[in-house]
Design a protein around this motif. Structure first.
Motif, PDB file in Angstrom:
ATOM      1  N   ALA A 104       0.805  -1.247  -0.095  1.00 40.11           N
ATOM      2  CA  ALA A 104       0.068  -0.123   0.084  1.00 40.11           C
ATOM      3  C   ALA A 104       0.974   1.337   0.141  1.00 40.11           C
ATOM      4  CB  ALA A 104      -0.696   0.044   1.201  1.00 40.11           C
ATOM      5  N   ALA A 105       0.414   2.238  -0.505  1.00 46.00           N
ATOM      6  CA  ALA A 105       0.946   3.616  -0.677  1.00 46.00           C
ATOM      7  C   ALA A 105       1.150   4.058   0.709  1.00 46.00           C
ATOM      8  CB  ALA A 105       0.384   4.444  -1.370  1.00 46.00           C
ATOM      9  N   GLY A 106       2.361   4.382   1.163  1.00 43.47           N
ATOM     10  CA  GLY A 106       2.536   4.918   2.546  1.00 43.47           C
ATOM     11  C   GLY A 106       3.173   4.001   3.528  1.00 43.47           C
ATOM     12  N   PHE A 107       2.935   2.745   3.261  1.00 43.92           N
ATOM     13  CA  PHE A 107       3.194   1.701   4.070  1.00 43.92           C
ATOM     14  C   PHE A 107       4.931   1.624   4.636  1.00 43.92           C
ATOM     15  CE2 PHE A 107       5.165  -2.603   5.000  1.00 43.92           C
ATOM     16  CZ  PHE A 107       4.608  -3.207   6.029  1.00 43.92           C
ATOM     17  N   VAL A 108       5.264   1.429   5.650  1.00 45.43           N
ATOM     18  CA  VAL A 108       6.745   1.539   6.042  1.00 45.43           C
ATOM     19  C   VAL A 108       7.059   0.210   6.560  1.00 45.43           C
ATOM     20  CG1 VAL A 108       8.398   2.850   7.280  1.00 45.43           C
ATOM     21  CG2 VAL A 108       6.797   3.886   6.515  1.00 45.43           C
ATOM     22  N   TRP A 109       6.406  -0.407   7.572  1.00 45.17           N
ATOM     23  CA  TRP A 109       6.963  -1.441   8.335  1.00 45.17           C
ATOM     24  C   TRP A 109       5.490  -2.239   9.050  1.00 45.17           C
ATOM     25  CZ3 TRP A 109       6.301  -2.012  13.669  1.00 45.17           C
ATOM     26  CH2 TRP A 109       7.096  -3.358  14.269  1.00 45.17           C
ATOM     27  N   ARG A 110       5.675  -3.394   9.360  1.00 39.94           N
ATOM     28  CA  ARG A 110       4.831  -3.857  10.354  1.00 39.94           C
ATOM     29  C   ARG A 110       5.457  -5.215  11.113  1.00 39.94           C
ATOM     30  NH1 ARG A 110       2.826  -8.945   8.172  1.00 39.94           N
ATOM     31  NH2 ARG A 110       3.382  -9.327   6.180  1.00 39.94           N
ATOM     32  N   LEU A 111       4.867  -5.319  12.377  1.00 45.03           N
ATOM     33  CA  LEU A 111       5.311  -6.229  13.254  1.00 45.03           C
ATOM     34  C   LEU A 111       5.111  -7.547  12.638  1.00 45.03           C
ATOM     35  CD1 LEU A 111       6.292  -6.944  16.103  1.00 45.03           C
ATOM     36  CD2 LEU A 111       4.040  -6.705  17.011  1.00 45.03           C
ATOM     37  N   GLN A 112       6.061  -8.522  12.586  1.00 44.81           N
ATOM     38  CA  GLN A 112       5.576  -9.858  11.926  1.00 44.81           C
ATOM     39  C   GLN A 112       6.804 -10.953  12.660  1.00 44.81           C
ATOM     40  OE1 GLN A 112       5.955 -10.266   7.631  1.00 44.81           O
ATOM     41  NE2 GLN A 112       6.836  -8.405   7.557  1.00 44.81           N
ATOM     42  N   THR A 113       6.318 -12.266  12.609  1.00 39.91           N
ATOM     43  CA  THR A 113       7.246 -13.371  12.951  1.00 39.91           C
ATOM     44  C   THR A 113       7.727 -13.783  11.670  1.00 39.91           C
ATOM     45  OG1 THR A 113       5.324 -14.884  13.342  1.00 39.91           O
ATOM     46  CG2 THR A 113       6.184 -13.724  15.251  1.00 39.91           C
ATOM     47  N   GLU A 114       8.487 -14.901  11.650  1.00 39.42           N
ATOM     48  CA  GLU A 114       9.068 -15.547  10.489  1.00 39.42           C
ATOM     49  C   GLU A 114       7.633 -16.118   9.771  1.00 39.42           C
ATOM     50  OE1 GLU A 114      11.999 -18.631  11.295  1.00 39.42           O
ATOM     51  OE2 GLU A 114      13.416 -16.996  12.234  1.00 39.42           O
ATOM     52  N   GLU A 115       6.853 -16.282  10.398  1.00 39.49           N
ATOM     53  CA  GLU A 115       5.404 -16.846   9.589  1.00 39.49           C
ATOM     54  C   GLU A 115       4.732 -15.672   8.780  1.00 39.49           C
ATOM     55  OE1 GLU A 115       5.927 -17.626  13.089  1.00 39.49           O
ATOM     56  OE2 GLU A 115       6.772 -19.336  12.417  1.00 39.49           O
ATOM     57  N   GLY A 116       5.191 -14.620   8.929  1.00 38.79           N
ATOM     58  CA  GLY A 116       4.669 -13.541   8.276  1.00 38.79           C
ATOM     59  C   GLY A 116       3.398 -12.594   8.548  1.00 38.79           C
ATOM     60  N   ASN A 117       3.136 -13.073   9.819  1.00 42.49           N
ATOM     61  CA  ASN A 117       2.001 -12.267  10.732  1.00 42.49           C
ATOM     62  C   ASN A 117       2.599 -12.017  12.231  1.00 42.49           C
ATOM     63  OD1 ASN A 117       1.091 -14.675  12.017  1.00 42.49           O
ATOM     64  ND2 ASN A 117       0.258 -15.120  10.281  1.00 42.49           N
ATOM     65  N   ALA A 118       1.606 -11.560  12.787  1.00 43.98           N
ATOM     66  CA  ALA A 118       1.931 -11.302  14.338  1.00 43.98           C
ATOM     67  C   ALA A 118       1.039 -12.122  15.177  1.00 43.98           C
ATOM     68  CB  ALA A 118       1.857  -9.994  14.545  1.00 43.98           C
ATOM     69  N   THR A 119       0.636 -13.354  14.787  1.00 47.79           N
ATOM     70  CA  THR A 119      -0.450 -13.943  15.693  1.00 47.79           C
ATOM     71  C   THR A 119      -0.145 -14.539  16.961  1.00 47.79           C
ATOM     72  OG1 THR A 119      -0.492 -15.774  14.306  1.00 47.79           O
ATOM     73  CG2 THR A 119      -2.279 -14.230  13.715  1.00 47.79           C
ATOM     74  N   SER A 120       1.368 -14.839  16.722  1.00 50.77           N
ATOM     75  CA  SER A 120       1.921 -15.560  17.841  1.00 50.77           C
ATOM     76  C   SER A 120       2.667 -14.695  18.804  1.00 50.77           C
ATOM     77  CB  SER A 120       2.922 -16.767  17.247  1.00 50.77           C
ATOM     78  OG  SER A 120       4.119 -16.045  16.596  1.00 50.77           O
ATOM     79  N   ILE A 121       2.802 -13.542  18.709  1.00 49.71           N
ATOM     80  CA  ILE A 121       3.434 -12.482  19.643  1.00 49.71           C
ATOM     81  C   ILE A 121       2.492 -12.039  20.700  1.00 49.71           C
ATOM     82  CG2 ILE A 121       4.078 -10.248  19.602  1.00 49.71           C
ATOM     83  CD1 ILE A 121       5.037 -10.166  16.937  1.00 49.71           C
ATOM     84  N   GLN A 122       3.068 -12.495  21.851  1.00 46.53           N
ATOM     85  CA  GLN A 122       2.405 -12.257  23.052  1.00 46.53           C
ATOM     86  C   GLN A 122       2.765 -10.676  23.786  1.00 46.53           C
ATOM     87  OE1 GLN A 122       0.809 -14.996  24.662  1.00 46.53           O
ATOM     88  NE2 GLN A 122       1.252 -15.785  22.570  1.00 46.53           N
ATOM     89  N   ALA A 123       1.458 -10.014  23.582  1.00 53.16           N
ATOM     90  CA  ALA A 123       1.558  -8.945  24.352  1.00 53.16           C
ATOM     91  C   ALA A 123      -0.100  -8.612  24.767  1.00 53.16           C
ATOM     92  CB  ALA A 123       1.685  -7.794  23.290  1.00 53.16           C
ATOM     93  N   PHE A 124      -0.243  -7.609  25.342  1.00 55.84           N
ATOM     94  CA  PHE A 124      -1.619  -7.059  25.897  1.00 55.84           C
ATOM     95  C   PHE A 124      -2.185  -8.156  26.812  1.00 55.84           C
ATOM     96  CE2 PHE A 124      -0.586  -4.091  22.541  1.00 55.84           C
ATOM     97  CZ  PHE A 124      -1.263  -2.742  22.753  1.00 55.84           C
TER      98      PHE A 124
END
Length: 190
Positions: A60-80
């Motif tokens: 997307a236009a303006g996209f810089v970075w996103r949090l992700q694991t080696e799987e390509g998403n953040a579903t396994s990241i523990q937070a909140f």
């Protein structure tokens, strides 16, 4: 490296010097309380949409970075963990964009809006703020601890320059901070 002046009065940079030299990007986080575990059939359509939506964001236009694991998403990241309250788990999405308009264009664009419309199938409703935006120095990649603090701040104080929403956002540091920008048309379409 900055050169030091021989004039002692010039050795002190004005308070706004940092904001004039450093460019800022927009960080965002959103939190979801799952109604079922990610491997449950009730969540299958959401899980199937992750890769296409993430790929669209990445391009997307303006996209810089996103949090992700080696799987390509953040579903396994523990937070909140403070937000788990009776849910099947918490997932987060955190990214950095060039500006509010680029993030808003993606969030309220057709592909992502289709997912937003179905969020009640996959996520418990949250009465408190579940997303936050804030300005970060160019190149800074926010941590989950930072994101948690911004969401908590927004929940306690409402939209401020420290943590705000897409609908009620603030200009980047160094610009006219007396102007608060609102986008009434950026109401959740779902």
């Amino acid at each position: 490296m900055a050169r030091r002046s021989s004039d002692p009065k010039c050795d002190m940079a004005p308070a706004s010097w940092h904001t004039r030299v450093v460019a800022f990007e927009l960080a965002q986080v959103n939190v979801g309380r799952l109604v079922a575990p990610l491997d449950d059939p009730q969540i299958a359509a959401f899980v199937a949409a992750l890769d296409p939506v993430n790929a669209a964001a990445d391009h997307a236009a303006g996209f810089v970075w996103r949090l992700q694991t080696e799987e390509g998403n953040a579903t396994s990241i523990q937070a909140f963990s403070f937000d788990i309250v009776g849910s099947a788990g918490i997932i987060i999405n955190m990214s950095v964009w060039s500006d509010v308009e680029s993030l808003g264009a993606f969030v309220y664009g057709d592909l992502h809006r289709q997912i937003l419309r179905r969020r009640r199938e996959w996520f418990q409703p949250m009465a408190e703020a579940w997303m936050a935006c804030w300005w970060v120095p160019n190149g800074h990649r926010p941590t989950t601890d930072e994101a948690e603090e911004r969401v908590q701040h927004l929940r306690t104080h409402g939209p401020t320059p420290h943590a705000f929403t897409l609908k009620n956002h603030f200009p980047r540091p160094g610009s006219d901070t007396s102007v608060r920008l609102d986008h009434p048309d950026w109401l959740c379409p779902a």
